[in-house]
Design a protein around this motif. Structure first.
Motif, PDB file in Angstrom:
ATOM      1  N   SER A   1       0.823  -1.210   0.000  1.00  0.00           N
ATOM      2  CA  SER A   1       0.000   0.000   0.000  1.00  0.00           C
ATOM      3  C   SER A   1       0.853   1.255   0.000  1.00  0.00           C
ATOM      4  N   LEU A   2       1.870   1.277   0.855  1.00  0.00           N
ATOM      5  CA  LEU A   2       2.723   2.461   0.939  1.00  0.00           C
ATOM      6  C   LEU A   2       3.514   2.680  -0.341  1.00  0.00           C
ATOM      7  N   TYR A   3       4.027   1.604  -0.919  1.00  0.00           N
ATOM      8  CA  TYR A   3       4.811   1.768  -2.148  1.00  0.00           C
ATOM      9  C   TYR A   3       3.931   2.209  -3.308  1.00  0.00           C
ATOM     10  N   LEU A   4       2.708   1.669  -3.392  1.00  0.00           N
ATOM     11  CA  LEU A   4       1.787   2.103  -4.450  1.00  0.00           C
ATOM     12  C   LEU A   4       1.460   3.585  -4.311  1.00  0.00           C
ATOM     13  N   TYR A   5       1.348   4.048  -3.064  1.00  0.00           N
ATOM     14  CA  TYR A   5       1.021   5.459  -2.847  1.00  0.00           C
ATOM     15  C   TYR A   5       2.203   6.355  -3.202  1.00  0.00           C
ATOM     16  N   TYR A   6       3.395   6.010  -2.715  1.00  0.00           N
ATOM     17  CA  TYR A   6       4.553   6.874  -2.954  1.00  0.00           C
ATOM     18  C   TYR A   6       5.045   6.798  -4.408  1.00  0.00           C
ATOM     19  N   SER A   7       4.715   5.721  -5.100  1.00  0.00           N
ATOM     20  CA  SER A   7       5.067   5.641  -6.524  1.00  0.00           C
ATOM     21  C   SER A   7       3.981   6.247  -7.404  1.00  0.00           C
ATOM     22  N   GLU A   8       2.907   6.750  -6.757  1.00  0.00           N
ATOM     23  CA  GLU A   8       1.793   7.397  -7.457  1.00  0.00           C
ATOM     24  C   GLU A   8       1.148   6.480  -8.498  1.00  0.00           C
ATOM     25  N   SER A   9       1.070   5.209  -8.163  1.00  0.00           N
ATOM     26  CA  SER A   9       0.408   4.242  -9.048  1.00  0.00           C
ATOM     27  C   SER A   9      -1.104   4.426  -9.029  1.00  0.00           C
ATOM     28  N   PHE A  10      -1.623   4.922  -7.909  1.00  0.00           N
ATOM     29  CA  PHE A  10      -3.043   5.222  -7.774  1.00  0.00           C
ATOM     30  C   PHE A  10      -3.191   6.651  -7.290  1.00  0.00           C
ATOM     31  N   PRO A  11      -4.301   7.299  -7.619  1.00  0.00           N
ATOM     32  CA  PRO A  11      -4.406   8.746  -7.367  1.00  0.00           C
ATOM     33  C   PRO A  11      -4.484   9.143  -5.900  1.00  0.00           C
ATOM     34  N   THR A  12      -5.039   8.283  -5.041  1.00  0.00           N
ATOM     35  CA  THR A  12      -5.210   8.659  -3.638  1.00  0.00           C
ATOM     36  C   THR A  12      -4.616   7.593  -2.723  1.00  0.00           C
ATOM     37  N   PHE A  13      -4.422   7.988  -1.456  1.00  0.00           N
ATOM     38  CA  PHE A  13      -3.916   7.035  -0.473  1.00  0.00           C
ATOM     39  C   PHE A  13      -4.930   5.917  -0.233  1.00  0.00           C
ATOM     40  N   ALA A  14      -6.218   6.284  -0.220  1.00  0.00           N
ATOM     41  CA  ALA A  14      -7.273   5.293   0.020  1.00  0.00           C
ATOM     42  C   ALA A  14      -7.291   4.233  -1.082  1.00  0.00           C
ATOM     43  N   SER A  15      -7.148   4.659  -2.330  1.00  0.00           N
ATOM     44  CA  SER A  15      -7.165   3.686  -3.425  1.00  0.00           C
ATOM     45  C   SER A  15      -5.904   2.820  -3.414  1.00  0.00           C
ATOM     46  N   SER A  16      -4.781   3.405  -2.976  1.00  0.00           N
ATOM     47  CA  SER A  16      -3.553   2.626  -2.866  1.00  0.00           C
ATOM     48  C   SER A  16      -3.703   1.535  -1.808  1.00  0.00           C
ATOM     49  N   VAL A  17      -4.298   1.889  -0.664  1.00  0.00           N
ATOM     50  CA  VAL A  17      -4.534   0.911   0.397  1.00  0.00           C
ATOM     51  C   VAL A  17      -5.526  -0.148  -0.072  1.00  0.00           C
ATOM     52  N   ARG A  18      -6.564   0.299  -0.750  1.00  0.00           N
ATOM     53  CA  ARG A  18      -7.594  -0.639  -1.225  1.00  0.00           C
ATOM     54  C   ARG A  18      -6.994  -1.721  -2.114  1.00  0.00           C
TER      55      ARG A  18
ATOM     56  N   GLY B   1      -4.030  -5.171 -12.727  1.00  0.00           N
ATOM     57  CA  GLY B   1      -2.932  -6.010 -13.197  1.00  0.00           C
ATOM     58  C   GLY B   1      -1.721  -5.891 -12.298  1.00  0.00           C
ATOM     59  N   TYR B   2      -1.680  -6.666 -11.223  1.00  0.00           N
ATOM     60  CA  TYR B   2      -0.584  -6.552 -10.257  1.00  0.00           C
ATOM     61  C   TYR B   2       0.762  -6.853 -10.916  1.00  0.00           C
ATOM     62  N   TYR B   3       0.722  -7.678 -12.000  1.00  0.00           N
ATOM     63  CA  TYR B   3       1.968  -8.079 -12.648  1.00  0.00           C
ATOM     64  C   TYR B   3       2.624  -6.921 -13.402  1.00  0.00           C
ATOM     65  N   ILE B   4       1.921  -5.792 -13.555  1.00  0.00           N
ATOM     66  CA  ILE B   4       2.534  -4.608 -14.178  1.00  0.00           C
ATOM     67  C   ILE B   4       2.738  -3.494 -13.146  1.00  0.00           C
ATOM     68  N   TRP B   5       2.603  -3.815 -11.875  1.00  0.00           N
ATOM     69  CA  TRP B   5       2.861  -2.832 -10.831  1.00  0.00           C
ATOM     70  C   TRP B   5       4.346  -2.466 -10.822  1.00  0.00           C
ATOM     71  N   PRO B   6       4.687  -1.307 -10.248  1.00  0.00           N
ATOM     72  CA  PRO B   6       6.069  -0.811 -10.354  1.00  0.00           C
ATOM     73  C   PRO B   6       7.066  -1.580  -9.491  1.00  0.00           C
ATOM     74  N   SER B   7       8.314  -1.532  -9.929  1.00  0.00           N
ATOM     75  CA  SER B   7       9.474  -1.973  -9.166  1.00  0.00           C
ATOM     76  C   SER B   7       9.359  -3.416  -8.674  1.00  0.00           C
ATOM     77  N   PHE B   8       9.604  -3.618  -7.379  1.00  0.00           N
ATOM     78  CA  PHE B   8       9.741  -4.970  -6.815  1.00  0.00           C
ATOM     79  C   PHE B   8       8.418  -5.591  -6.391  1.00  0.00           C
ATOM     80  N   LEU B   9       7.303  -4.844  -6.440  1.00  0.00           N
ATOM     81  CA  LEU B   9       6.042  -5.325  -5.870  1.00  0.00           C
ATOM     82  C   LEU B   9       5.546  -6.644  -6.475  1.00  0.00           C
ATOM     83  N   PRO B  10       5.541  -6.801  -7.815  1.00  0.00           N
ATOM     84  CA  PRO B  10       5.074  -8.091  -8.353  1.00  0.00           C
ATOM     85  C   PRO B  10       5.883  -9.279  -7.853  1.00  0.00           C
ATOM     86  N   VAL B  11       7.207  -9.091  -7.749  1.00  0.00           N
ATOM     87  CA  VAL B  11       8.064 -10.193  -7.275  1.00  0.00           C
ATOM     88  C   VAL B  11       7.851 -10.421  -5.780  1.00  0.00           C
ATOM     89  N   LEU B  12       7.661  -9.351  -5.010  1.00  0.00           N
ATOM     90  CA  LEU B  12       7.370  -9.493  -3.577  1.00  0.00           C
ATOM     91  C   LEU B  12       6.113 -10.334  -3.367  1.00  0.00           C
TER      92      LEU B  12
END
Length: 483
Positions: A289-306, A325-336
């Motif tokens: 959730s935190l990485y999605l928010y700080y990488s601006e993958s989603f527009p809001t903190f709530a959507s990143s947590v969701r 599509g989690y497999y196209i998420w940024p950086s290390f997240l898909p492998v994590l």
């Protein structure tokens, strides 16, 4: 080897499995979707096959021996995996080859959730229902197998609890008490499914989608009636329901059994495996959730947590539902997230992976070896739930892990030899042997684009993962047949 006894059980098994064609037949009749003939023909063929096996040996009633038990467990999955493909082969939509039909059937029954079907939204309702039902039946089979059968054969994650935990694991032979335990587990499993279906319906799903998704949620399967999976509904409440029931289904069903029998939540509280399981889900959800928010993958903190929490729980429990599509998420997240599936659910749950208790024991064993380097003469016991683990159990875990790594490596190299790139091959083996479903790279969305050879290898990987590897490998060893 009591082949007649094994043949009798296989005949009964096929006869019972033929009955599973009746609910999809009813769905096909209700929706008039054109698949009724396929299910009726499958029902007839499987029933006749079962009777042909059972009738000649119906009077051979003897207690199962150890070797017979291994054969029965393996044939349970192999025979039903093959028979489960019959209606998919006979249906006109989808138009599937033998390889694709078997892959889809094995994926369903092992609750893997890897699919080769594209255009799920336009498929007949009865086929959609059947795929979900396969996962539901496979999930219950896993629970009974893990809690009531595998410990008797000396394999599987539940052997770790057998000596210390009161309840169903105390039995050491096939007795009426095992039957009663299996019946109680059925009631628990059915009750969770009904509650999940009602929750989905109240959250906004249609009755058909609610029932279908409750099947694959409680089974930790991941099949959906839509190409976009749960992302199709775009409903936070539905995702919350899914997160809750995926988490519950990933818990050791023996704990559910004990809590239900004692009418108390106390069995959950001091369980080492459960605390580790919840801790891992919370940690991975927070990181995602935190990485999605700080990488601006989603527009809001709530959507990143969701999205972060949902996808973390779905992949960590090896369910495989997706909202994006989690497999196209940024950086290390898909492998994590993929690595989280290696841990999987608790022993005795419908989840896949190595199982949390094995990972805990591996960690404790590594810690003990470090202590022994510092204090060579010290006696350092490995404890789970306050009880010391026998050295035989620890050795078995290391043996399982070594076999797991060797099997994984062999299949990875085989897929790469067939032309898959490293990321796709690694994630495909991981997703199938951990009974997860969605992978990365070319198998991120589905498995339709890979060759037939790769699909057969991955079908074997699903069976190996579901049968705790040793159960299947022991059948393939020459020593098994010499004795």
């Amino acid at each position: 080897m009591q082949l007649f006894v094994v043949q009798r059980i296989l005949g009964l098994l096929l006869g019972l499995f033929s009955v599973s064609m009746l609910p999809p037949m009813a769905v096909s009749w209700w929706y008039q979707d054109g698949a009724l003939d396929a299910f009726f023909s499958a029902f007839f063929l499987i029933l006749v096959s079962g009777l042909a096996l059972w009738l000649p040996v119906r009077r051979h009633r003897r207690e199962l021996r150890l070797r017979d038990g291994f054969i029965v467990v393996v044939m349970f999955w192999v025979a039903l995996g093959l028979c489960g493909s019959v209606p998919l082969l006979l249906a006109s939509n989808p138009d599937m080859s033998v390889t694709d039909a078997v892959f889809e059937s094995v994926s369903g029954l092992t609750t893997t959730g890897a699919t080769v079907i594209e255009g799920i939204d336009v498929m007949p309702h009865s086929i959609l229902f059947y795929r979900q039902q396969l996962q539901w039946l496979g999930g219950m089979g896993i629970i009974v197998l893990a809690v009531a059968i595998l410990p008797l054969l000396g394999v599987g994650g539940m052997q770790l609890y057998r000596a210390e935990t009161p309840g169903p694991m105390k039995d050491n032979k096939l007795t009426p008490r095992i039957t009663e335990t299996a019946k109680a587990l059925w009631y628990l499993y059915l009750g969770l499914t009904i509650l999940c279906a009602l929750a989905y319906w109240l959250a906004g799903m249609t009755p058909f989608d609610a029932v279908a998704h409750s099947f694959s949620t409680v089974a930790i399967g991941g099949f959906s009636t839509h190409d976009a999976s749960l992302g199709y509904f775009n409903n936070p409440l539905i995702e919350l329901v899914a997160v809750f029931f995926m988490t519950v289904a990933g818990i050791n069903f023996a704990l559910h059994f004990l809590a239900w029998r004692s009418r108390s939540p106390r069995p959950y509280f001091g369980d080492t495996e459960l605390k580790t399981y919840i801790g891992l889900l919370v940690a991975i959800s927070a990181i995602s959730s935190l990485y999605l928010y700080y990488s601006e993958s989603f527009p809001t903190f709530a959507s990143s947590v969701r999205h972060g929490v949902f996808q973390s729980v779905s992949i960590s429990t090896t369910t495989g539902f997706t909202t994006s599509g989690y497999y196209i998420w940024p950086s290390f997240l898909p492998v994590l997230l993929l690595f989280a599936s290696f841990v999987g659910g608790c022993a005795g749950s419908t989840g896949g992976g190595l199982k949390v208790i094995r990972v805990v024991l591996l960690f404790k064993q590594g810690k003990r070896e470090i202590m022994r380097l510092i204090h060579p003469n010290a006696q350092v016991p490995i404890k789970i739930n306050g009880a010391s683990m026998p050295s035989r159990v620890v050795d078995a875990v290391w043996g399982f892990f070594a076999t797991y790594v060797a099997t994984f490596s062999f299949m990875l190299l085989a897929l790469m030899a067939l032309g898959l790139d490293q990321v796709s091959a690694f994630s495909a083996v991981a997703a199938c042997i951990n009974n997860l479903g969605p992978g990365l790279g070319s198998v991120g969305a589905n498995y339709a684009g890979i060759g037939d050879g790769a699909k057969w290898i991955l079908s074997l990987a699903m069976l190996l993962g579901r049968l705790e590897i040793f159960t299947l490998l022991v059948i393939l060893s020459p020593e098994f047949w010499r004795g």
